[in-house]
Design a protein around this motif. Structure first.
Motif, mmCIF file in Angstrom:
data_model
loop_
_atom_site.group_PDB
_atom_site.id
_atom_site.type_symbol
_atom_site.label_atom_id
_atom_site.label_comp_id
_atom_site.label_asym_id
_atom_site.label_seq_id
_atom_site.Cartn_x
_atom_site.Cartn_y
_atom_site.Cartn_z
ATOM 1 N N PRO A 180 36.870 -13.233 40.819
ATOM 2 C CA PRO A 180 37.601 -14.123 41.744
ATOM 3 C C PRO A 180 36.884 -14.278 43.080
ATOM 4 O O PRO A 180 37.146 -15.234 43.814
ATOM 5 N N VAL A 181 35.982 -13.363 43.422
ATOM 6 C CA VAL A 181 35.317 -13.463 44.731
ATOM 7 C C VAL A 181 33.848 -13.862 44.590
ATOM 8 O O VAL A 181 33.052 -13.649 45.488
ATOM 9 N N THR A 182 33.490 -14.446 43.461
ATOM 10 C CA THR A 182 32.089 -14.836 43.303
ATOM 11 C C THR A 182 31.790 -16.036 44.212
ATOM 12 O O THR A 182 32.695 -16.718 44.690
ATOM 13 N N HIS A 183 30.526 -16.275 44.492
ATOM 14 C CA HIS A 183 30.160 -17.541 45.141
ATOM 15 C C HIS A 183 28.942 -18.078 44.422
ATOM 16 O O HIS A 183 28.375 -17.415 43.541
ATOM 17 N N LYS A 184 28.533 -19.304 44.767
ATOM 18 C CA LYS A 184 27.542 -19.987 43.923
ATOM 19 C C LYS A 184 26.237 -19.201 43.769
ATOM 20 O O LYS A 184 25.641 -19.196 42.699
ATOM 21 N N TYR A 185 25.808 -18.510 44.830
ATOM 22 C CA TYR A 185 24.533 -17.789 44.692
ATOM 23 C C TYR A 185 24.678 -16.488 43.924
ATOM 24 O O TYR A 185 23.710 -15.886 43.496
ATOM 25 N N LYS A 186 25.955 -16.033 43.775
ATOM 26 C CA LYS A 186 26.175 -14.819 42.977
ATOM 27 C C LYS A 186 26.219 -15.158 41.497
ATOM 28 O O LYS A 186 26.155 -14.270 40.650
ATOM 29 N N SER A 187 26.386 -16.445 41.187
ATOM 30 C CA SER A 187 26.487 -16.841 39.780
ATOM 31 C C SER A 187 25.159 -17.363 39.252
ATOM 32 O O SER A 187 25.113 -18.170 38.318
ATOM 33 N N GLY A 188 24.075 -16.918 39.866
ATOM 34 C CA GLY A 188 22.748 -17.221 39.351
ATOM 35 C C GLY A 188 22.183 -18.532 39.867
ATOM 36 O O GLY A 188 22.913 -19.492 40.086
ATOM 37 N N HIS A 189 20.860 -18.530 40.105
ATOM 38 C CA HIS A 189 20.172 -19.764 40.480
ATOM 39 C C HIS A 189 19.071 -20.002 39.444
ATOM 40 O O HIS A 189 18.106 -19.252 39.352
ATOM 41 N N SER B 9 12.712 -17.167 44.730
ATOM 42 C CA SER B 9 14.074 -17.491 45.167
ATOM 43 C C SER B 9 15.008 -17.698 43.976
ATOM 44 O O SER B 9 16.222 -17.720 44.130
ATOM 45 N N PHE B 10 14.432 -17.896 42.788
ATOM 46 C CA PHE B 10 15.261 -18.206 41.621
ATOM 47 C C PHE B 10 15.553 -16.944 40.808
ATOM 48 O O PHE B 10 14.738 -16.029 40.752
ATOM 49 N N THR B 11 16.720 -16.956 40.165
ATOM 50 C CA THR B 11 17.081 -15.802 39.331
ATOM 51 C C THR B 11 16.317 -15.856 38.012
ATOM 52 O O THR B 11 15.886 -14.840 37.488
ATOM 53 N N VAL B 12 16.216 -17.047 37.473
ATOM 54 C CA VAL B 12 15.568 -17.249 36.178
ATOM 55 C C VAL B 12 14.866 -18.607 36.201
ATOM 56 O O VAL B 12 15.344 -19.538 36.854
ATOM 57 N N ILE B 13 13.750 -18.701 35.488
ATOM 58 C CA ILE B 13 13.072 -19.993 35.319
ATOM 59 C C ILE B 13 13.045 -20.316 33.822
ATOM 60 O O ILE B 13 12.766 -19.436 33.006
ATOM 61 N N ALA B 14 13.344 -21.565 33.484
ATOM 62 C CA ALA B 14 13.169 -22.012 32.093
ATOM 63 C C ALA B 14 12.237 -23.206 32.124
ATOM 64 O O ALA B 14 12.422 -24.138 32.907
ATOM 65 N N GLN C 56 5.930 -28.264 43.748
ATOM 66 C CA GLN C 56 6.041 -28.391 45.195
ATOM 67 C C GLN C 56 7.477 -28.063 45.571
ATOM 68 O O GLN C 56 8.361 -28.906 45.448
ATOM 69 N N LEU C 57 7.688 -26.803 45.984
ATOM 70 C CA LEU C 57 9.054 -26.367 46.268
ATOM 71 C C LEU C 57 9.417 -26.715 47.704
ATOM 72 O O LEU C 57 8.572 -26.643 48.601
ATOM 73 N N PRO C 58 10.671 -27.096 47.948
ATOM 74 C CA PRO C 58 11.070 -27.524 49.300
ATOM 75 C C PRO C 58 11.164 -26.348 50.278
ATOM 76 O O PRO C 58 11.520 -25.234 49.884
ATOM 77 N N GLY C 59 10.858 -26.608 51.540
ATOM 78 C CA GLY C 59 11.069 -25.683 52.658
ATOM 79 C C GLY C 59 10.570 -24.278 52.387
ATOM 80 O O GLY C 59 9.414 -24.067 52.037
ATOM 81 N N LYS C 60 11.492 -23.312 52.566
ATOM 82 C CA LYS C 60 11.098 -21.904 52.454
ATOM 83 C C LYS C 60 11.292 -21.368 51.046
ATOM 84 O O LYS C 60 11.250 -20.151 50.824
ATOM 85 N N THR C 61 11.554 -22.258 50.113
ATOM 86 C CA THR C 61 11.795 -21.792 48.740
ATOM 87 C C THR C 61 10.495 -21.296 48.109
ATOM 88 O O THR C 61 9.449 -21.912 48.252
#
Ligand SMILES: NC(=O)C1=CN([C@@H]2O[C@H](COP(=O)(O)OP(=O)(O)OC[C@H]3O[C@@H](n4cnc5c(N)ncnc54)[C@H](O)[C@@H]3O)[C@@H](O)[C@H]2O)[C@@H](O)CC1
Ligand SMILES: [K+]
Length: 506
Positions: A238-247, A321-326, A312-317
């Motif tokens: 119930p207290v998750t937020h978007k970055y806690k649910s994986g990027h 920064s990603f949890t997983v890449i496919a 070419q990743l934007p800004g400071k990315t």
């Protein structure tokens, strides 16, 4: 662990059975119990009073069949026995004698057996160890041509219990009642045309005996609804937020194959992943934005051929920064530099489609051995051959185990019975699928879905291969449901993405 999850070879089944007998269970009592369970199933399917032919072999598979013959006889069916062997095991011989004594007619010659509406195949079970001889082979071919419903006891006679190989010829069953535990051969693709509808007849094998022979947990497993649902990221905290649910970062698509990027994105969307970024060649960015408004579309410089030339990743990315890449669907072979770049990163990675072919060119084993983070490879048979030219994939279970051990990656070999292995040889097999999924784009959906699930599982203890297995299960369940509603011709990859939610809601 449930028994539906367990898979055994003939040798393992014999060891488990040996423990049960050694513990005091009489062989005849177990046969009686098993055959009564089979008789109950047959009675539920075959209308009362029908003519049933029982095919009896020399071993205990034949013994089971003889008990079934006796039961069906007393339950009001017209029963005939075909038993062409001169030597029977003792218990089988006793049941044969008793069947004759109660007035069931037995035939040794094929030509004499009257026409039956149904056949029960008890010629051979897990004791078949060599090619079938002339007389029996021609009898089997003859029964296959009758076009009556055939029910096989344990497995269709003629199939190798472990590899599913046809030992010269085999019964083409409409139903297979697999006894006690799933035999490995029933999950091998070469057996599928012979099995019909397969059911497990549970005869109460103690879990302790299964664990004593197979280990706890066992190495080779069937994916079941229970195992798959246990791995889904539900319920969400119930207290998750978007970055806690994986990027999740998807790297896919080209001017030529823009659709692959959309389908991968739609697969990822269905996973519920918190944040979705999709790197594509700049010219197809508007298309992706219109199909996936929630995703961050990263436009990359492109080659003359319309492939991504570099990331070419934007800004400071950063990649980290990603949890997983496919990576892979629709990239084309021209995207080699970007594939190299992600393989060199330390982010968990799924490699699919064009990225697999690029990996094969780079040298599969040497390239992957350098990776620190987790890698998942998702080849179909053709891609597998290019990645692992030295591995024989006729036994697909052994093939994924070898490929995974050699590379350190989780290997998922796609097919009618998708097999997944981790480097320690832990295997998952997806036992249900549909030929409706044999269409372009369906694998792209799987890659996106799997990426999204892996991203959400990143901070949990769940083994990666379990999540990969769940993705394979979910994908095929969506295909099965879509095919039920729309026929096997109606499951294009886009439609498939629309059934993903329905499949788990069911
Ligand atoms: N595992 C268990 O716990 C149970 C097993 N039961 C039954 O027992 C079966 C296994 O019984 P068996 O070990 O007796 O084996 P099978 O009944 O499968 O057949 C083995 C017999 O066939 C002969 N044979 C093997 N290959 C042959 C070939 N190519 N041509 C001609 N003859 C051939 C063997 O010499 C042997 O006599 C199972 O499949 C199942 O149906 C059940 O009765 C009860 C429980
Ligand atoms: K059989």
């Amino acid at each position: 662990m449930t028994k539906e999850q367990v898979i055994v070879t003939a040798a393992q089944m014999r060891d488990i059975e040996g423990r049960i007998f050694a513990a005091g269970m009489p062989v005849a009592a177990l046969m009686e119990k098993v055959a009564r369970l089979i008789s109950d199933r047959l009675q539920a399917i075959i209308p009362q009073g029908q003519r049933v032919g029982i095919l009896v072999g020399p071993g205990h598979n034949g013994g089971d069949a003889l008990v079934v013959a006796r039961e069906l006889h007393f339950r009001g069916y017209q029963v005939w026995i075909y038993q062409p062997f001169s030597k029977l095991k003792e218990l089988t011989s006793q049941h044969f004698q008793y069947a004759q004594s109660i007035g069931i007619t037995c035939y040794q010659e094929l030509e004499e057996l009257p026409n039956c509406n149904f056949l029960v195949d008890g010629l051979f079970g897990f004791g078949l160890e060599r090619e079938i001889t002339d007389t029996i082979a021609s009898a089997i071919n003859h029964f296959n041509e009758w076009n009556q419903q055939i029910f096989s006891i344990d497995l269709p006679s003629g199939l190798h219990t472990d590899t599913g190989e046809v030992l010269r010829t085999a019964i083409r069953a409409n139903y297979t009642f697999c006894l006690g535990l799933w035999k490995q051969g029933l999950l091998q693709e070469q057996a599928l045309e012979y099995i019909g509808k397969a059911e497990l007849i549970d005869f109460d094998i103690p879990l302790a005996d299964i664990h004593a022979v197979l280990g706890n947990p066992p190495k080779i497993n069937r994916i079941t609804k229970t195992t798959a649902l246990a791995t889904l990221p539900l319920p969400r905290s119930p207290v998750t937020h978007k970055y806690k649910s994986g990027h999740l970062l998807l790297i896919c698509g080209s001017r030529r194959y823009a659709g692959g990027a959309i389908l991968t994105g739609l697969g990822a969307r269905a996973s519920g992943v918190g944040m979705l970024s999709i790197a594509v060649p700049e010219s197809i960015k508007p298309l992706l934005v219109s199909h996936l408004p929630e995703a961050l579309i990263i436009d990359c410089p492109e080659t003359e051929t319309g492939a991504i030339s570099h990331l070419q990743l934007p800004g400071k990315t950063h990649l980290s920064s990603f949890t997983v890449i496919a990576c892979g669907p629709g990239l084309t072979q021209d995207a080699m530099p970007i594939v190299q770049q992600v393989i060199e990163s330390e982010v968990p990675l799924i490699i699919d489609a064009d990225a697999l072919n690029i990996l094969a060119q780079l040298g599969t084993i040497s390239t992957l051995q350098k990776r620190q983070a987790a890698t998942v490879l998702t080849p179909h048979t053709g891609e597998f051959e290019r990645l692992f030219p030295d591995i024989d994939y006729t036994n697909r279970i052994r093939a994924v185990q070898t490929a995974s051990a050699q590379t350190g990656a989780i290997v998922l070999l796609k097919g009618a019975r998708t097999a997944i292995s981790n480097p320690e040889g832990v295997v998952w097999i997806n036992p249900e699928s549909t030929p409706a999924l044999a269409r372009g784009g369906s694998g792209d959906v799987l890659t996106g879905l799997m990426g999204g699930l892996l991203a959400q599982a990143a901070n949990k203890q769940t083994p990666i291969e379990d999540v990969v297995a769940t993705a394979a299960w979910w994908h095929s369940q969506a295909g099965i449901l879509a095919a039920e509603e729309r026929t096997e011709l109606g499951v294009d990859a886009f439609t498939l993405t629309q059934y993903l939610m329905k499949a788990i809601k069911n």
